[in-house]
Design a protein around this motif. Structure first.
Motif, PDB file in Angstrom:
ATOM      1  N   LEU A 133       0.845  -1.266   0.054  1.00  0.00           N
ATOM      2  CA  LEU A 133       0.044   0.019  -0.140  1.00  0.00           C
ATOM      3  C   LEU A 133       0.879   1.246  -0.092  1.00  0.00           C
ATOM      4  CD1 LEU A 133      -2.858  -1.012   2.371  1.00  0.00           C
ATOM      5  CD2 LEU A 133      -2.942  -0.320  -0.001  1.00  0.00           C
ATOM      6  N   GLN A 134       1.955   1.201   0.785  1.00  0.00           N
ATOM      7  CA  GLN A 134       2.775   2.361   0.925  1.00  0.00           C
ATOM      8  C   GLN A 134       3.259   2.541  -0.446  1.00  0.00           C
ATOM      9  OE1 GLN A 134       6.778   1.940   2.475  1.00  0.00           O
ATOM     10  NE2 GLN A 134       6.407   3.888   3.572  1.00  0.00           N
ATOM     11  N   ARG A 135       3.964   1.368  -1.385  1.00  0.00           N
ATOM     12  CA  ARG A 135       4.714   1.513  -2.441  1.00  0.00           C
ATOM     13  C   ARG A 135       3.678   2.030  -3.413  1.00  0.00           C
ATOM     14  NH1 ARG A 135       9.535  -0.738  -3.884  1.00  0.00           N
ATOM     15  NH2 ARG A 135      10.746  -1.253  -2.091  1.00  0.00           N
ATOM     16  N   VAL A 136       2.481   1.680  -3.844  1.00  0.00           N
ATOM     17  CA  VAL A 136       1.568   2.116  -4.792  1.00  0.00           C
ATOM     18  C   VAL A 136       1.296   3.666  -4.563  1.00  0.00           C
ATOM     19  CG1 VAL A 136      -0.486   1.199  -3.660  1.00  0.00           C
ATOM     20  CG2 VAL A 136      -0.402   1.437  -6.236  1.00  0.00           C
ATOM     21  N   LYS A 137       1.143   4.060  -3.315  1.00  0.00           N
ATOM     22  CA  LYS A 137       0.898   5.529  -2.992  1.00  0.00           C
ATOM     23  C   LYS A 137       2.066   6.221  -3.390  1.00  0.00           C
ATOM     24  CE  LYS A 137      -0.446   8.453   0.816  1.00  0.00           C
ATOM     25  NZ  LYS A 137      -0.550   8.665   2.215  1.00  0.00           N
ATOM     26  N   LEU A 138       3.415   5.553  -3.320  1.00  0.00           N
ATOM     27  CA  LEU A 138       4.436   6.475  -3.646  1.00  0.00           C
ATOM     28  C   LEU A 138       4.833   6.686  -5.141  1.00  0.00           C
ATOM     29  CD1 LEU A 138       7.260   7.559  -2.913  1.00  0.00           C
ATOM     30  CD2 LEU A 138       8.208   5.351  -2.640  1.00  0.00           C
ATOM     31  N   LEU A 139       4.524   5.354  -5.504  1.00  0.00           N
ATOM     32  CA  LEU A 139       4.570   5.358  -7.357  1.00  0.00           C
ATOM     33  C   LEU A 139       3.717   6.308  -7.756  1.00  0.00           C
ATOM     34  CD1 LEU A 139       5.064   1.521  -8.118  1.00  0.00           C
ATOM     35  CD2 LEU A 139       6.882   3.334  -7.746  1.00  0.00           C
ATOM     36  N   ASP A 140       2.463   6.506  -7.422  1.00  0.00           N
ATOM     37  CA  ASP A 140       1.517   7.390  -7.684  1.00  0.00           C
ATOM     38  C   ASP A 140       2.118   8.961  -7.641  1.00  0.00           C
ATOM     39  OD1 ASP A 140      -1.575   7.531  -9.190  1.00  0.00           O
ATOM     40  OD2 ASP A 140      -1.463   9.180  -7.526  1.00  0.00           O
ATOM     41  N   ARG A 141       2.420   9.176  -6.536  1.00  0.00           N
ATOM     42  CA  ARG A 141       2.901  10.346  -6.142  1.00  0.00           C
ATOM     43  C   ARG A 141       4.202  10.842  -7.271  1.00  0.00           C
ATOM     44  NH1 ARG A 141       2.368  12.462  -0.898  1.00  0.00           N
ATOM     45  NH2 ARG A 141       0.352  11.953  -0.365  1.00  0.00           N
ATOM     46  N   ILE A 142       4.990   9.879  -7.402  1.00  0.00           N
ATOM     47  CA  ILE A 142       6.072  10.079  -8.324  1.00  0.00           C
ATOM     48  C   ILE A 142       5.761  10.282  -9.681  1.00  0.00           C
ATOM     49  CG2 ILE A 142       8.194   8.904  -9.351  1.00  0.00           C
ATOM     50  CD1 ILE A 142       8.513   7.268  -6.907  1.00  0.00           C
ATOM     51  N   MET A 143       4.559   9.692 -10.197  1.00  0.00           N
ATOM     52  CA  MET A 143       4.195   9.613 -11.672  1.00  0.00           C
ATOM     53  C   MET A 143       3.400  11.217 -11.608  1.00  0.00           C
ATOM     54  SD  MET A 143       2.183   7.229 -13.876  1.00  0.00           S
ATOM     55  CE  MET A 143       1.744   7.671 -15.591  1.00  0.00           C
ATOM     56  N   ALA A 144       2.827  11.482 -10.716  1.00  0.00           N
ATOM     57  CA  ALA A 144       2.142  12.877 -10.562  1.00  0.00           C
ATOM     58  C   ALA A 144       3.193  13.987 -10.668  1.00  0.00           C
ATOM     59  CB  ALA A 144       1.180  12.974  -9.370  1.00  0.00           C
ATOM     60  N   ASP A 145       4.414  13.695 -10.011  1.00  0.00           N
ATOM     61  CA  ASP A 145       5.140  14.927 -10.018  1.00  0.00           C
ATOM     62  C   ASP A 145       6.102  14.848 -11.387  1.00  0.00           C
ATOM     63  OD1 ASP A 145       7.434  16.764  -8.479  1.00  0.00           O
ATOM     64  OD2 ASP A 145       8.455  15.191  -9.370  1.00  0.00           O
ATOM     65  N   VAL A 146       6.339  13.690 -12.057  1.00  0.00           N
ATOM     66  CA  VAL A 146       7.122  13.454 -13.075  1.00  0.00           C
ATOM     67  C   VAL A 146       6.201  14.266 -14.332  1.00  0.00           C
ATOM     68  CG1 VAL A 146       7.841  12.056 -15.013  1.00  0.00           C
ATOM     69  CG2 VAL A 146       8.543  11.827 -12.671  1.00  0.00           C
ATOM     70  N   LEU A 368      13.990   4.654  -4.407  1.00  0.00           N
ATOM     71  CA  LEU A 368      12.863   4.683  -3.787  1.00  0.00           C
ATOM     72  C   LEU A 368      12.839   5.081  -2.218  1.00  0.00           C
ATOM     73  CD1 LEU A 368      10.484   1.848  -5.387  1.00  0.00           C
ATOM     74  CD2 LEU A 368      10.738   4.184  -5.912  1.00  0.00           C
ATOM     75  N   PRO A 369      13.853   4.598  -1.485  1.00  0.00           N
ATOM     76  CA  PRO A 369      13.863   4.826   0.068  1.00  0.00           C
ATOM     77  C   PRO A 369      13.976   6.445   0.270  1.00  0.00           C
ATOM     78  CG  PRO A 369      15.176   2.922  -0.186  1.00  0.00           C
ATOM     79  CD  PRO A 369      14.681   3.671  -1.769  1.00  0.00           C
ATOM     80  N   LEU A 375       8.265  12.450  -0.343  1.00  0.00           N
ATOM     81  CA  LEU A 375       7.043  12.632  -0.842  1.00  0.00           C
ATOM     82  C   LEU A 375       6.216  12.214   0.388  1.00  0.00           C
ATOM     83  CD1 LEU A 375       7.578  11.131  -4.351  1.00  0.00           C
ATOM     84  CD2 LEU A 375       7.108  13.506  -3.566  1.00  0.00           C
ATOM     85  N   LEU A 376       6.603  11.198   1.157  1.00  0.00           N
ATOM     86  CA  LEU A 376       5.609  10.602   2.245  1.00  0.00           C
ATOM     87  C   LEU A 376       6.080  10.852   3.573  1.00  0.00           C
ATOM     88  CD1 LEU A 376       4.763   7.031   0.581  1.00  0.00           C
ATOM     89  CD2 LEU A 376       3.512   9.305   0.160  1.00  0.00           C
ATOM     90  N   GLY A 377       7.066  11.411   3.682  1.00  0.00           N
ATOM     91  CA  GLY A 377       7.540  11.549   5.060  1.00  0.00           C
ATOM     92  C   GLY A 377       7.740  10.212   5.764  1.00  0.00           C
ATOM     93  N   GLU A 378       8.062   8.943   5.181  1.00  0.00           N
ATOM     94  CA  GLU A 378       7.921   7.841   5.834  1.00  0.00           C
ATOM     95  C   GLU A 378       9.438   6.981   5.222  1.00  0.00           C
ATOM     96  OE1 GLU A 378       3.206   7.295   5.751  1.00  0.00           O
ATOM     97  OE2 GLU A 378       4.278   6.006   4.690  1.00  0.00           O
ATOM     98  N   GLU A 379       9.789   6.061   6.159  1.00  0.00           N
ATOM     99  CA  GLU A 379      10.725   4.930   5.677  1.00  0.00           C
ATOM    100  C   GLU A 379      10.285   4.207   5.034  1.00  0.00           C
ATOM    101  OE1 GLU A 379      13.886   5.228   6.025  1.00  0.00           O
ATOM    102  OE2 GLU A 379      14.051   7.052   7.035  1.00  0.00           O
TER     103      GLU A 379
END
Length: 872
Positions: A133-146, A368-369, A375-379
């Protein structure tokens, strides 16, 4: 052959009746040294400690595997071979295939599924679920930024070479906010366990991840083979996740009306086409190819028999580069011209939004780390395997000495690229690889080698049956269930490596397994069925047929009828050539003309009137020859090809009948060719078997399909083919004089499949009026020209939406049987020719060909009305 109980006693000296779990442990050798053992829940001991390790408590299966084997009981192990046979039969019966492009045995092969499922404990699943769940959220944020502010690039958190230098980055999508506000609706993560039992991410898929359909079939089959274990272990169900995905997509579609969502497939030759058709059926979506869609005024439409219908959402199974030949690959015939413009306008939701291919690069895993912290403020919760992109100088220098113990991958992986295990390379090959990496550093990414965990698989052997450990990976899926919200499918596609490889890949001969996620709580019993609305509020709906599907249905009908007709004609030829009427010259002349006319023999073959045996051998030799003739085998292959493009519309039973008919026919024809004797007896047996199969096909088409417009076109195709064939057969019978010969008369009635009816009505009469009354005028006889013409006109009127009693223009092409009279057809001119009858037969033949063209122009290419044109 030794039974499992015998092996357990001989191998370990323990009482084989101790417990089912102990018997399983006795049958299963430990995993390879250094690999995590899924069965025992521990790392395998070094070679010198294997015997002692097997005696320790840790050598017994884990709690969940113990419960699994307990449901089998001690006698259940002797039943595993029968269950394996049932599994393989279900795979065949369900038509589950996985196409392999380079497979020399053909484009399709049965799906490979292992008997045992992979069991994942609740504790292990909670870790996986949170990390995914954390990773899919992160990938969506990355794509939105790119595709938005590109802050990650400006801050050097992402190298531009991995984004803008990636061929999957679509500049045409920069600045585009996708419909629904989400870029990723489905993401897949390939997971593996290390020797300590911890999960690691090996790769991720975002363009068009495969597996969502295959894992459903795996679940359906495996849960039926082990129903007690599935119930007692409280395995979590899958339907709720699929329902959440569809409800999420419907809610985000850019329309206030009921949205239409389609599943876009590359077509029947794609490696996972079975899955596309299966998912379309399961989710209730229209399966479409690029040619089924068109863009008008920045909006997407589906070409249907009724014209253009709006499309609001696409679940795509097509790689991004093929989506739009106007802006992406100009040589693509799989996409939709103008699709990207419709997406930019926000008029269509696409799952996933185009441009996500750069997220699949293995090189991205190493960044990604840091991206998660930014982007998420999380490890990062779920670590990736240590990964080095060689485009960075420090990384390049660090990994070059360790290539032999690493996995080498292409940074911009595409078709024809695959991972290379350094340990499989010789010293010379390693040096050559290092040289390539130095010269083209950005093109390569090096990943740490991870010995994959090994799960138990059931293997049959000539001398004994065993539980053998095999390396495996799990593909876990996250799907959207609302705005910026995702959920993880409680299961996955487990891929098992072959015995000789450490890479779990279906393309490399691997297998698959069901994935059972065990829950401590309640099992979610949600289904895809909706109960909210009472039935009285549901309006009647008709199923739309895309123009392509309609055309395939039309040709399915035509080739079904053509196969049946040519098979019956071939049988009649062989029976007549070896029967008491073989000396009848008119009969032989008629059969020769009909055989050439319908592709049973080549035109250069001497007719039966000149060389009867040569004609017979040529006919038999051509039956299964699909390269040089258009005989029965060719028509049967064309039938199967048309049906393969309609998998989502045909029942599994229909598809199986077609496949088995073709396989049986080709096998019989090959056997005759190998023997070299071209036996008419054997040929008749093969044709008789095929006739039974075609009867099953026509029965299914008549009684097992909904009477929608697609079915009407299928039926029209059959009747067009029948009209042309029967009219031609009757015409040649009169031209050659066969109808005036006793043997020819009987053969003609047999070809019309009306022998029983004729003799029941007219006893032993052999006169022309009786013949024409039954074969031309009788509108209760489905093999008469009058019945075929009347039925065809009715199908066309219904298809055109005409009022009762009205005949549309397109149906006027077919002669009206109400205008036919027996007296007129029996009239003969001064030469004794049935001129008016022959004119009518020619009209029927011409009408069949002309009507086929008219239907194609009106319903398939829409070229008869510019206002309804759906050309690209």
């Amino acid at each position: 052959m030794e039974t499992p109980n015998d092996i357990a006693g001989s191998l370990f000296g323990r009482d084989p009746q101790e417990t089912p779990a102990a018997l399983a442990a006795a049958l299963a050798p430990p995993a390879a040294v250094g690999h995590f053992d899924e069965l025992r829940g521990s790392v395998s001991a070094p070679a010198g400690e294997v015997a002692r390790h097997a005696q320790e408590p840790s050598a017994l299966p884990t709690e969940h595997w113990t419960r699994f084997f307990d449901t089998l009981g001690l006698d259940g192990f002797n039943d595993l071979n029968r269950r394996t046979v049932n599994l393989q039969r279900q795979v065949r019966d369900n038509g589950i295939t996985y196409n392999v492009y380079a497979d020399a045995n053909g484009p399709q092969r049965p799906w490979s599924l292992d008997l045992f499922p992979l069991l994942i404990s609740p504790e292990s699943w909670h870790q996986l679920e949170a990390g995914v769940l954390q990773r899919v959220k992160l990938l969506d944020r990355i794509m939105a930024d790119v595709y938005g502010p590109q802050e990650l690039l400006s801050r050097n958190l992402l190298p531009p070479a991995l984004v803008q230098g990636h061929p999957g980055y679509l500049r045409a999508m920069h600045g585009v906010k996708p419909a629904g506000g989400m870029h990723l609706h489905i993401a897949a993560f390939d997971m593996a366990r290390d020797p300590n039992g911890d999960w690691w991410v090996v790769s991720q898929r975002t363009q068009a991840p495969s597996g969502l359909g295959y894992l459903l079939e795996n679940r359906l089959i495996t849960s039926r083979l082990f129903p007690e274990a599935f119930r007692d272990l409280k395995v979590q169900r899958l339907a709720a996740t699929y329902r959440a995905l569809m409800e999420s997509m419907r809610a985000m579609c850019p329309t206030t009306d009921e949205p239409r969502i389609v599943l876009l497939t590359p077509g029947p030759y794609n490696e996972t086409y079975f899955e596309h058709a299966y998912l379309a059926r399961y989710l209730g979506l229209t399966l479409v190819e690029g040619s089924d869609l068109t863009v008008r005024g920045e909006r997407l439409y589906l070409k249907t028999l009724q014209g253009l219908e709006p499309v609001h959402g696409i679940l795509k199974r097509l790689d991004d580069e093929f989506l739009d030949p106007l802006e992406l690959r100009s040589d693509s015939r799989l996409g939709v011209p103008g699709l990207l413009q419709a997406i930019r306008a926000g008029n269509v939701l696409v799952a996933n939004a185009p441009g996500s291919a750069f997220l699949e690069s293995t090189a991205l895993l190493g960044f990604l780390p840091a991206l998660s912290r930014h982007l998420l403020g999380e490890e990062i919760k779920l670590p990736s395997l240590p990964t080095w992109w060689c485009g960075e100088r420090a990384a390049l220098e660090a990994v070059l000495p360790h290539l032999a113990s690493s996995v080498i991958k292409h940074t911009y992986a595409g078709a024809g690229t695959s991972a290379v295990l350094g340990q499989t390379l010789s010293r010379r090959e390693l040096d050559e690889m290092a040289g390539r990496i130095v010269r083209e550093a950005q093109e390569y990414t090096v990943q740490a080698y991870l010995p994959l965990s090994q799960m138990p698989t059931w293997k049959q052997d000539r001398t004994a049956d065993r539980i053998l450990p095999r390396s495996m990976m799990v593909r876990v899926f996250a799907v959207s269930d609302g705005q910026q919200s995702w959920r993880v499918l409680p299961g996955g596609l487990t891929r098992i490596a072959s015995a000789t490889l450490e890479i779990a890949s279906m393309q490399r001969g691997g297998s698959s397994a069901d994935t059972w996620v065990i829950t401590d709580g309640e099992v979610d019993a949600t289904s895809l069925l909706h109960y909210e609305q009472p039935a009285v509020d549901i309006a009647h709906r008709t199923r739309s047929a895309s123009s392509r599907a309609a055309e395939n249905l039309f040709w399915l009908g035509r080739y079904t009828e053509r196969t049946e007709n040519t098979a019956r004609l071939a049988r009649l030829c062989l029976e007549s050539l070896n029967g008491e009427d073989q000396s009848s010259q008119p009969l032989m002349a008629w059969l020769s003309e009909m055989a050439v006319d319908n592709g049973l023999v080549l035109p250069a073959v001497p007719p039966a009137t000149q060389a009867r045996r040569v004609f017979e051998r040529s006919l038999i030799a051509s039956l299964g020859n699909t390269e040089e003739s258009t005989s029965v085998g060719y028509n049967l292959g064309a039938l199967r090809s048309a049906a393969s493009a309609l998998r989502e519309r045909l029942s599994q039973e229909q598809w199986n009948v077609i496949l088995r008919a073709e396989q049986s026919f080709i096998k019989g024809c090959k056997a005759m060719a190998e023997d070299g004797d071209y036996s008419s007896v054997e040929a008749l047996r093969v044709l008789e078997t095929l006739s039974g199969a075609t009867a099953a096909m026509t029965g299914a088409q008549t009684d097992r399909m909904t009477r929608d417009d697609g079915w009407r076109l299928l039926s029209s195709g059959r009747h067009i083919e029948r009209l042309g064939f029967l009219a031609s057969a009757l015409g040649w019978a009169f031209e050659t004089g066969a109808v005036l010969d006793e043997g020819g008369f009987e053969a003609l009635v047999a070809l019309f499949d009306s022998t029983i009816t004729f003799h029941a009505q007219y006893q032993q009469r052999h006169d022309i009026p009786a013949l024409l009354d039954l074969l031309v005028l009788d509108r209760d006889n489905p093999r008469s020209l009058g019945w075929v013409a009347q039925t065809l006109r009715g199908r066309l009127a219904k298809l055109a939406g005409s009022a009762p009693g009205e005949v549309p223009d397109i149906a006027l092409t077919v002669p009206n049987p109400q205008d036919w009279s027996l007296e007129a057809m029996c009239e003969r001119d001064a030469d004794g020719t049935y001129t008016r009858l022959l004119e009518l037969l020619q009209q029927c033949t011409d009408a069949a060909y002309r009507l086929s063209d008219d239907l194609g122009a009106r319903y398939f290419t829409h070229s008869t009305d510019s206002r309804r044109s759906v050309g690209a």
